[in-house]
Design a protein around this motif. Sequence first.
Motif, short mmCIF file in Angstrom:
data_model
loop_
_atom_site.label_atom_id
_atom_site.label_comp_id
_atom_site.label_asym_id
_atom_site.label_seq_id
_atom_site.Cartn_x
_atom_site.Cartn_y
_atom_site.Cartn_z
N VAL A 147 0.97 -0.74 -0.33
CA VAL A 147 0.08 0.25 -0.38
C VAL A 147 0.63 0.96 0.03
CG1 VAL A 147 -1.52 1.73 1.54
CG2 VAL A 147 -2.07 -0.84 1.09
N GLN A 148 1.71 1.52 0.80
CA GLN A 148 3.30 2.37 0.30
C GLN A 148 3.97 2.68 -0.29
OE1 GLN A 148 4.94 2.95 4.91
NE2 GLN A 148 4.23 1.06 5.06
N ALA A 149 3.74 1.68 -1.22
CA ALA A 149 4.53 1.27 -2.02
C ALA A 149 3.87 2.10 -3.48
CB ALA A 149 5.25 0.22 -3.21
N VAL A 150 2.70 1.89 -3.67
CA VAL A 150 1.68 1.96 -4.33
C VAL A 150 1.34 3.43 -3.96
CG1 VAL A 150 -0.57 2.24 -5.00
CG2 VAL A 150 0.88 -0.40 -5.27
N GLY A 151 1.14 4.15 -2.74
CA GLY A 151 0.64 6.02 -3.00
C GLY A 151 1.95 6.62 -2.85
#
Length: 319
Positions: free
Chosen positions: A155-159
């Motif tokens: 999720v952090q990488a996508v964001g």
Amino acid sequence: MSIFAASPAVTNGTVVVSPVDAPVPESIDELSPYGYVPTQWICILFIVLYGVTTGIHAIQAIWSRLWWLFPTPVLAGLIEIIGWSGRLWSSISPTLLDPYLMQIVTTIIAPTPLIAANFVILGQIIRRLGQQYSRLSATWYTIIFCSCDIIALVVQAVGGAKAATAVQDNQDPNPGGNIMLGGIAFQLAAVSIYLVLATEFLLRYHYDKPFHRKSETIMPKSFALDWGVKLMIVGLAFDGVFILIRSIYRTIELSDGWSGRIIETQVYFNVLDGAMIVLAMFTINFFHPGLLLGKADRWNAKSPSEADSENPDMKQHRS
């Protein structure tokens, strides 16, 4: 004031503020995407510190043959080095966007593999002291919390990727930032639950209060709490506090927005992110699972509580 408040144009990866769209900047800080220029010597210091602790972790992993340490603290250290190298680059060329984007994505995801190491270590401690004192078995503890860690990482990488793309296209990065916030908030929740369950396990072990589960033989209290395990628990406690502080800071930082006072204050980032993760990394160096819990052969051997469970003379039922 950061570039995101003025909505400047981006040309060839460099921030360009039009005098028509925004006031003439008073200093280079106003042209920097950080809202400040990273201090060069601090960036160099953190690169050196992360380099030292990562190198030690790699040597310790080879020595102890605990190969899972490579995709956990070693990987975390390498990602942090990349992130702080980006900040060092920004200290030299403060208006470039590429190093800013590089560091903001890497420093947000870097601690995630390190957190996974804590989950694995606690699972081993639970296995040795007695799984009857834990709400979850050692195996499920590792599976559940490492899965949460992977979800938070994705999720952090996508964001981060979404926010970086928005900045490059001169668009609002807040939607991507909100996704990153969701990832870090999820991670904070997982770490908090981990600390609560770990504390409950240790208290139940100390007071000899096992869970009474149906159709399960309750084993006597294991006496495997030697000095190595005690020191490992102390190390995990310190490590957990450092990671928790960093997670709380990052959650508040992203909640405050990309042009908020918190994200534009360098000392907050240096102390509450950089220093906290450096301390967490060095803590596991000094309180190393290979030194305190043994090399790979001891990790793969039957734990005292498991050995007791196979000894008919040691079995007893508690009312």
